[in-house]
Each structure stands twice: as structure tokens, then as C-alpha cells.
Write a protein that holds these residues in place. Structure first.
Motif, PDB file in Angstrom:
ATOM      1  N   ASP A 166      11.197   8.878  18.533  1.00 64.72           N
ATOM      2  CA  ASP A 166      11.149  10.356  17.759  1.00 64.72           C
ATOM      3  C   ASP A 166      12.049  10.049  16.552  1.00 64.72           C
ATOM      4  OD1 ASP A 166       9.211  11.398  19.842  1.00 64.72           O
ATOM      5  OD2 ASP A 166      11.115  11.499  21.068  1.00 64.72           O
ATOM      6  N   PRO A 167      11.463  10.905  15.429  1.00 64.39           N
ATOM      7  CA  PRO A 167      10.350  11.573  15.304  1.00 64.39           C
ATOM      8  C   PRO A 167       9.325  10.576  14.881  1.00 64.39           C
ATOM      9  CG  PRO A 167      11.735  11.695  13.196  1.00 64.39           C
ATOM     10  CD  PRO A 167      12.500  10.926  14.242  1.00 64.39           C
ATOM     11  N   PHE A 168       9.543   9.298  14.485  1.00 65.83           N
ATOM     12  CA  PHE A 168       8.446   8.573  13.989  1.00 65.83           C
ATOM     13  C   PHE A 168       8.343   7.222  14.984  1.00 65.83           C
ATOM     14  CE2 PHE A 168      10.211  10.279  10.326  1.00 65.83           C
ATOM     15  CZ  PHE A 168       9.011  11.067   9.533  1.00 65.83           C
ATOM     16  N   THR A 169       7.171   6.856  15.293  1.00 63.37           N
ATOM     17  CA  THR A 169       6.931   5.664  15.993  1.00 63.37           C
ATOM     18  C   THR A 169       7.233   4.581  15.027  1.00 63.37           C
ATOM     19  OG1 THR A 169       4.914   6.501  17.270  1.00 63.37           O
ATOM     20  CG2 THR A 169       5.127   3.985  16.710  1.00 63.37           C
ATOM     21  N   PHE A 170       8.009   3.562  15.697  1.00 61.98           N
ATOM     22  CA  PHE A 170       8.433   2.164  14.850  1.00 61.98           C
ATOM     23  C   PHE A 170       7.123   1.409  14.651  1.00 61.98           C
ATOM     24  CE2 PHE A 170       9.559  -2.176  15.019  1.00 61.98           C
ATOM     25  CZ  PHE A 170      10.274  -2.288  13.821  1.00 61.98           C
ATOM     26  N   SER A 171       6.717   1.226  13.519  1.00 63.68           N
ATOM     27  CA  SER A 171       5.332   0.349  13.458  1.00 63.68           C
ATOM     28  C   SER A 171       5.635  -0.645  12.224  1.00 63.68           C
ATOM     29  CB  SER A 171       4.258   1.272  12.969  1.00 63.68           C
ATOM     30  OG  SER A 171       3.070   0.640  13.009  1.00 63.68           O
ATOM     31  N   TYR A 172       5.552  -1.922  12.701  1.00 65.11           N
ATOM     32  CA  TYR A 172       6.073  -3.255  11.839  1.00 65.11           C
ATOM     33  C   TYR A 172       4.536  -3.680  11.802  1.00 65.11           C
ATOM     34  CZ  TYR A 172       7.383  -7.476  10.149  1.00 65.11           C
ATOM     35  OH  TYR A 172       7.518  -8.939   9.486  1.00 65.11           O
ATOM     36  N   ASP A 173       4.087  -4.004  10.475  1.00 65.14           N
ATOM     37  CA  ASP A 173       2.778  -4.620  10.137  1.00 65.14           C
ATOM     38  C   ASP A 173       2.746  -5.389   9.021  1.00 65.14           C
ATOM     39  OD1 ASP A 173       0.040  -5.578   9.702  1.00 65.14           O
ATOM     40  OD2 ASP A 173      -0.618  -3.457   9.842  1.00 65.14           O
ATOM     41  N   ALA A 174       2.889  -6.884   9.152  1.00 68.26           N
ATOM     42  CA  ALA A 174       3.194  -7.530   7.943  1.00 68.26           C
ATOM     43  C   ALA A 174       2.363  -8.967   7.994  1.00 68.26           C
ATOM     44  CB  ALA A 174       4.609  -7.820   7.619  1.00 68.26           C
ATOM     45  N   SER A 175       2.111  -9.402   6.806  1.00 72.27           N
ATOM     46  CA  SER A 175       1.338 -10.740   6.794  1.00 72.27           C
ATOM     47  C   SER A 175       2.551 -11.802   6.712  1.00 72.27           C
ATOM     48  CB  SER A 175       0.565 -10.973   5.475  1.00 72.27           C
ATOM     49  OG  SER A 175       1.465 -10.731   4.482  1.00 72.27           O
ATOM     50  N   THR A 176       2.321 -12.907   7.120  1.00 70.68           N
ATOM     51  CA  THR A 176       3.312 -13.919   7.265  1.00 70.68           C
ATOM     52  C   THR A 176       3.288 -14.711   5.797  1.00 70.68           C
ATOM     53  OG1 THR A 176       1.773 -15.241   8.628  1.00 70.68           O
ATOM     54  CG2 THR A 176       3.437 -14.232   9.663  1.00 70.68           C
ATOM     55  N   THR A 177       2.661 -14.362   4.981  1.00 73.88           N
ATOM     56  CA  THR A 177       2.814 -14.703   3.469  1.00 73.88           C
ATOM     57  C   THR A 177       3.551 -13.768   2.731  1.00 73.88           C
ATOM     58  OG1 THR A 177       0.408 -13.805   3.498  1.00 73.88           O
ATOM     59  CG2 THR A 177       0.686 -16.216   3.560  1.00 73.88           C
ATOM     60  N   VAL A 178       3.603 -14.066   1.644  1.00 75.21           N
ATOM     61  CA  VAL A 178       4.421 -13.246   0.664  1.00 75.21           C
ATOM     62  C   VAL A 178       3.513 -11.831   0.456  1.00 75.21           C
ATOM     63  CG1 VAL A 178       5.181 -12.760  -1.691  1.00 75.21           C
ATOM     64  CG2 VAL A 178       5.591 -14.772  -0.446  1.00 75.21           C
ATOM     65  N   VAL A 179       2.276 -12.021   0.376  1.00 71.67           N
ATOM     66  CA  VAL A 179       1.305 -10.860   0.154  1.00 71.67           C
ATOM     67  C   VAL A 179       0.032 -11.387   0.864  1.00 71.67           C
ATOM     68  CG1 VAL A 179       2.253  -9.749  -1.821  1.00 71.67           C
ATOM     69  CG2 VAL A 179       0.749 -11.555  -1.921  1.00 71.67           C
ATOM     70  N   PRO A 180      -0.803 -10.259   1.334  1.00 66.02           N
ATOM     71  CA  PRO A 180      -2.054 -10.678   1.644  1.00 66.02           C
ATOM     72  C   PRO A 180      -3.126 -10.934   0.626  1.00 66.02           C
ATOM     73  CG  PRO A 180      -1.790  -8.449   1.817  1.00 66.02           C
ATOM     74  CD  PRO A 180      -0.766  -8.828   1.566  1.00 66.02           C
ATOM     75  N   ARG A 181      -4.078 -11.899   0.917  1.00 62.91           N
ATOM     76  CA  ARG A 181      -5.179 -12.087  -0.041  1.00 62.91           C
ATOM     77  C   ARG A 181      -5.686 -10.714  -0.787  1.00 62.91           C
ATOM     78  NH1 ARG A 181     -10.851 -15.447   0.492  1.00 62.91           N
ATOM     79  NH2 ARG A 181     -11.979 -14.501  -0.999  1.00 62.91           N
ATOM     80  N   GLY A 182      -5.959  -9.605   0.043  1.00 61.42           N
ATOM     81  CA  GLY A 182      -6.279  -8.426  -0.670  1.00 61.42           C
ATOM     82  C   GLY A 182      -5.385  -7.855  -1.830  1.00 61.42           C
ATOM     83  N   LYS A 183      -4.021  -8.139  -1.816  1.00 60.21           N
ATOM     84  CA  LYS A 183      -3.304  -7.890  -2.852  1.00 60.21           C
ATOM     85  C   LYS A 183      -3.420  -8.665  -3.993  1.00 60.21           C
ATOM     86  CE  LYS A 183       0.067  -5.547  -2.150  1.00 60.21           C
ATOM     87  NZ  LYS A 183       0.442  -4.144  -2.296  1.00 60.21           N
ATOM     88  N   LEU A 184      -3.835  -9.960  -3.953  1.00 55.47           N
ATOM     89  CA  LEU A 184      -4.389 -10.784  -5.249  1.00 55.47           C
ATOM     90  C   LEU A 184      -5.521 -10.344  -5.783  1.00 55.47           C
ATOM     91  CD1 LEU A 184      -2.232 -12.723  -4.041  1.00 55.47           C
ATOM     92  CD2 LEU A 184      -3.628 -14.741  -4.538  1.00 55.47           C
ATOM     93  N   GLU A 185      -6.482  -9.603  -4.692  1.00 55.53           N
ATOM     94  CA  GLU A 185      -7.670  -9.300  -5.283  1.00 55.53           C
ATOM     95  C   GLU A 185      -7.541  -7.829  -5.942  1.00 55.53           C
ATOM     96  OE1 GLU A 185      -9.784  -8.825  -1.765  1.00 55.53           O
ATOM     97  OE2 GLU A 185     -10.247 -10.776  -1.587  1.00 55.53           O
ATOM     98  N   VAL A 186      -6.582  -7.092  -5.667  1.00 55.13           N
ATOM     99  CA  VAL A 186      -6.257  -5.851  -6.324  1.00 55.13           C
ATOM    100  C   VAL A 186      -5.750  -6.486  -7.811  1.00 55.13           C
ATOM    101  CG1 VAL A 186      -4.776  -3.838  -6.398  1.00 55.13           C
ATOM    102  CG2 VAL A 186      -5.899  -4.399  -4.530  1.00 55.13           C
ATOM    103  N   TYR A 187      -4.853  -7.275  -7.986  1.00 55.39           N
ATOM    104  CA  TYR A 187      -4.249  -7.704  -9.163  1.00 55.39           C
ATOM    105  C   TYR A 187      -5.339  -8.235 -10.086  1.00 55.39           C
ATOM    106  CZ  TYR A 187       0.616  -7.068  -8.556  1.00 55.39           C
ATOM    107  OH  TYR A 187       2.103  -6.621  -8.183  1.00 55.39           O
ATOM    108  N   ARG A 188      -6.220  -9.220  -9.350  1.00 56.86           N
ATOM    109  CA  ARG A 188      -7.209  -9.439 -10.282  1.00 56.86           C
ATOM    110  C   ARG A 188      -8.141  -8.454 -10.786  1.00 56.86           C
ATOM    111  NH1 ARG A 188     -11.941 -13.180  -7.571  1.00 56.86           N
ATOM    112  NH2 ARG A 188     -12.295 -11.473  -6.437  1.00 56.86           N
ATOM    113  N   LYS A 189      -8.402  -7.530  -9.976  1.00 59.36           N
ATOM    114  CA  LYS A 189      -9.322  -6.489 -10.398  1.00 59.36           C
ATOM    115  C   LYS A 189      -8.661  -5.496 -11.484  1.00 59.36           C
ATOM    116  CE  LYS A 189     -11.584  -4.726  -6.768  1.00 59.36           C
ATOM    117  NZ  LYS A 189     -12.137  -3.827  -5.681  1.00 59.36           N
ATOM    118  N   ASN A 190      -7.376  -5.462 -11.522  1.00 53.61           N
ATOM    119  CA  ASN A 190      -6.457  -4.732 -12.630  1.00 53.61           C
ATOM    120  C   ASN A 190      -6.232  -5.588 -13.785  1.00 53.61           C
ATOM    121  OD1 ASN A 190      -6.483  -2.258 -10.834  1.00 53.61           O
ATOM    122  ND2 ASN A 190      -4.609  -2.796 -10.175  1.00 53.61           N
ATOM    123  N   GLY A 191      -6.557  -6.764 -13.677  1.00 51.23           N
ATOM    124  CA  GLY A 191      -6.314  -7.753 -14.735  1.00 51.23           C
ATOM    125  C   GLY A 191      -4.667  -7.956 -15.135  1.00 51.23           C
ATOM    126  N   GLU A 192      -4.081  -7.969 -13.982  1.00 55.49           N
ATOM    127  CA  GLU A 192      -2.479  -7.866 -14.030  1.00 55.49           C
ATOM    128  C   GLU A 192      -2.110  -9.241 -13.622  1.00 55.49           C
ATOM    129  OE1 GLU A 192      -1.821  -3.378 -13.169  1.00 55.49           O
ATOM    130  OE2 GLU A 192      -1.089  -4.886 -11.493  1.00 55.49           O
TER     131      GLU A 192
END
Length: 355
Positions: A166-192
Motif C-alpha cells: 500500500d498504496p502501490f503494488t511493488f512491480s518490477y519489470d525489466a529486460s536484462t539488456t540495456v533496452v529491449p529491441r522494441g526501444k530500438l525500433e522506436v528510435y529507428r521509426k523516429n530517425g534518432e
């Protein structure tokens, strides 16, 4: 761009029915998908629709798959997913783990031959909602380059844990890489360009071009994403690398499925593996006291001294919960290219769905 959350939900539910999923199945898949957008995790939200479209239409996902338990004990089970949609078999597996935990104190389920299942915290929070601890892991296609290596051998290999508080559930969720592949796809999509220390090229050298890294991963040409902690050992990259192996142990080795370096190497077959655990923390003592102790600890962390220029310390799951409350009856941000992809996918299925 921003789109109405309810319209996005309706769009996705109709879309998945267009592939042949039942209404109930479509609601489950959509619920997991949109939870990511509600939490502000764009990389795992409706941005993923184009990936799911490709996997369903290519046969990697079997719309009519019937997962089956192939080994079971009082506290465990191993499930053969038979190429089912990841969200469907994963929800089923966590429900089995929850039932076993209520009966015996602990339930552990491994799943083999599945597909991408969205954000891991969706399933751990299912357990937390039943006043249990939830643990979840999944391997993926090889994308993580081991420390001092140049070839991807393990996946983004997410690890999640949720504990009622309380008042928030402790919820840890993370990849064991610096970032997931989806994050790279977002950067590619944005041309960054990618930030330094995120990714490596085919020779194991730092690379900030998202398109190059993703193309190399797809072609199995070498390179990939650095383990959590980054390249080398200076910032603890070897620790993230070790965690990624642990996730493959629990999800793939225990289930008799494919380790990350074999996932997605056979046409029409992904082979992703998962692990789910639910624990009745009452096995350690009075549940109310344990929950109160966790709540107290988390509040003490939030109330601790802030860094200069900062006015708030968040605990895991807190920021996401607050953001979801803002967005659930409002709007979610969506990349313009993702909007175009959604419209193209609907058109390919001859569905007239408006956003």
C-alpha cells in the motif's frame, strides 16, 4: 499523435477477431497490449501490432493452437504452447500458478514453443491482485551480446516481480539488456541515433544506428544490444549478461524448449519460452504483517533524502500506475508511423475500422 484509449481498444479487439481469434481471446490480447501503452511503455504497446501481423500471417502464431500440460506436480507444470499467441498461453499459465499457490503455497509453470507475450508485469500483477507474489521471465530471439563478445547469444530476457503493498503494488519489470529491441525500433521509426553504450555492430564495436543494429539482428549477422550495465565490465555489464542466462535457464532449459540462440531460427516457428511463479507469502508468517512491512519500507524509500534538483523518488510500479489512471479513460500517445501501420494492417484484412 494522441488517440482515444477506448477507440484503440476497440480497434485492436476487432483486428484480432479479424485474424480468427474469439472475442474473449481478442480482449485478452488487447488488454495486455494496451496495458503497455497505459503504463507509458510504447515499445510493447500497439507499436507491436505490425510484428504480430507478420507472425500471425506467416504461421509463426497458430490462431487455433491448444496449449497442453505435458508434465505436472502439485507445485509445478510444464506447458507446450503449440505456437499459441503468447498473451493467451501466458495468462492461462499464470492462472494455473495462482491456483497451485493457493493450494500449496507455491505454483511454478514453464512454457515452451510460445510467442511474444507483451509486458511481463501484466502477469506478475495478476498474482499480486490475488494477494500473492508474482514472478515472471521470458526468453526471446538472441539479441544480447555477451560481455567481450560480438555475436548475440541471449535474448532481452525480461524478469519481473510483483508484491502487494500500500498504496502501490511493488512491480518490477525489466529486460536484462540495456533496452529491449522494441526501444530500438522506436528510435529507428523516429530517425534518432541510439545513445552511446546501448548497441554493438557486427564486429562488437559501439553502434548508434538503430537500423544497422536491427538489420544485423534479423540477418543473424552479428552484434546486437549490450547487456544491462552496458559493454564490458566497468559499469556491470557482466551482471546483466549473467541475469540473461538465468532467465534462459528458468524459461527454456527447465521447459525443454529453445534457448535464445535457437529462437526464431526455423521458418514458421518462434519457440519463445516463459516461466511463471506465484507464491503465497503467508508461508513466511502473518500476511498482514509482511505486507505492512513491505509498505513501510517502500514509503521510507520514497521519503528518503532527494538528490539536488529532484522532488520525488518513485518505487517500481508507482509511476506506471499513476500514468494508467490518467490514460485509461483518456488518450494514449501513438507514433504517426504506427497509426499508418494500423490502418494498413486493417486494410489488408478488409476491415473497416476507424480510429
Amino acid at each position: 499523435m494522441y488517440i482515444d484509449t477506448h477507440k484503440a481498444r476497440g480497434f485492436c479487439e476487432e483486428l484480432f477477431q479479424g485474424y480468427g481469434f474469439s472475442l474473449d481471446e481478442s480482449k485478452i490480447i488487447t488488454d495486455v497490449l494496451l496495458r503497455a501503452d497505459l503504463y507509458g511503455i510504447e515499445s510493447h504497446g500497439i507499436h507491436r501490432l505490425v510484428r504480430y501481423h507478420d507472425e500471425i500471417t506467416s504461421g509463426q502464431v497458430d490462431v487455433k493452437a491448444k496449449p497442453a500440460i505435458v508434465h505436472e506436480t502439485g507445485i509445478s507444470a510444464c506447458m507446450e504452447a503449440n505456437k499459441a499467441m503468447g498473451q493467451l498461453v501466458s495468462r492461462q499459465a499464470m492462472n494455473i500458478a495462482i491456483k497451485k499457490a493457493k493450494n500449496t503455497g507455491c505454483g511454478m509453470i514453464t512454457v515452451r514453443n510460445s510467442n511474444h507475450y507483451g509486458i511481463a508485469s501484466y502477469y506478475t500483477e495478476m498474482a499480486a491482485a490475488e494477494d500473492l507474489i508474482g514472478v515472471c521471465m521470458t526468453n526471446t530471439e538472441a539479441i544480447c551480446v555477451p560481455t567481450f563478445g560480438s555475436e548475440a547469444m541471449t535474448g532481452t530476457n525480461a524478469l519481473a516481480l510483483a508484491m502487494p503493498a500500500d498504496p502501490f503494488t511493488f512491480s518490477y519489470d525489466a529486460s536484462t539488456t540495456v533496452v529491449p529491441r522494441g526501444k530500438l525500433e522506436v528510435y529507428r521509426k523516429n530517425g534518432e541515433p541510439l545513445p552511446d553504450n546501448w548497441a554493438l555492430d557486427a564486429n562488437g564495436k559501439p553502434c548508434t544506428d538503430a537500423a544497422v543494429v536491427i538489420d544485423n539482428i534479423i540477418a543473424k549477422a552479428g552484434g546486437g544490444i549490450a547487456p544491462l550495465g552496458g559493454m564490458g565490465t566497468l559499469h556491470g555489464g557482466h551482471k546483466g549478461y549473467g541475469l540473461s542466462i538465468i532467465v534462459d535457464l528458468f524459461s527454456a532449459v527447465f521447459s525443454g524448449g529453445l534457448t535464445s540462440n535457437y529462437v526464431n531460427r526455423k521458418p514458421g516457428h518462434t519457440g519463445i519460452c516463459h516461466y511463471f511463479m506465484a507464491v503465497d507469502y503467508g508461508v513466511f508468517g502473518d500476511k498482514a504483517e509482511i505486507k505492512s512491512g513491505m509498505s513501510k519500507f517502500l514509503q521510507e524509500i520514497r521519503s528518503s533524502k532527494k538528490a539536488e534538483g529532484q522532488n520525488r523518488i518513485y518505487t517500481h510500479g508507482e509511476r506506471e500506475t499513476e500514468l494508467m489512471l490518467q490514460r485509461v479513460n483518456g488518450q494514449i500517445p501513438v507514433n504517426e508511423k504506427t497509426i499508418d501501420e494500423m490502418k494498413n494492417i486493417a486494410g489488408s484484412l478488409n476491415l473497416n475500422i476507424s480510429l
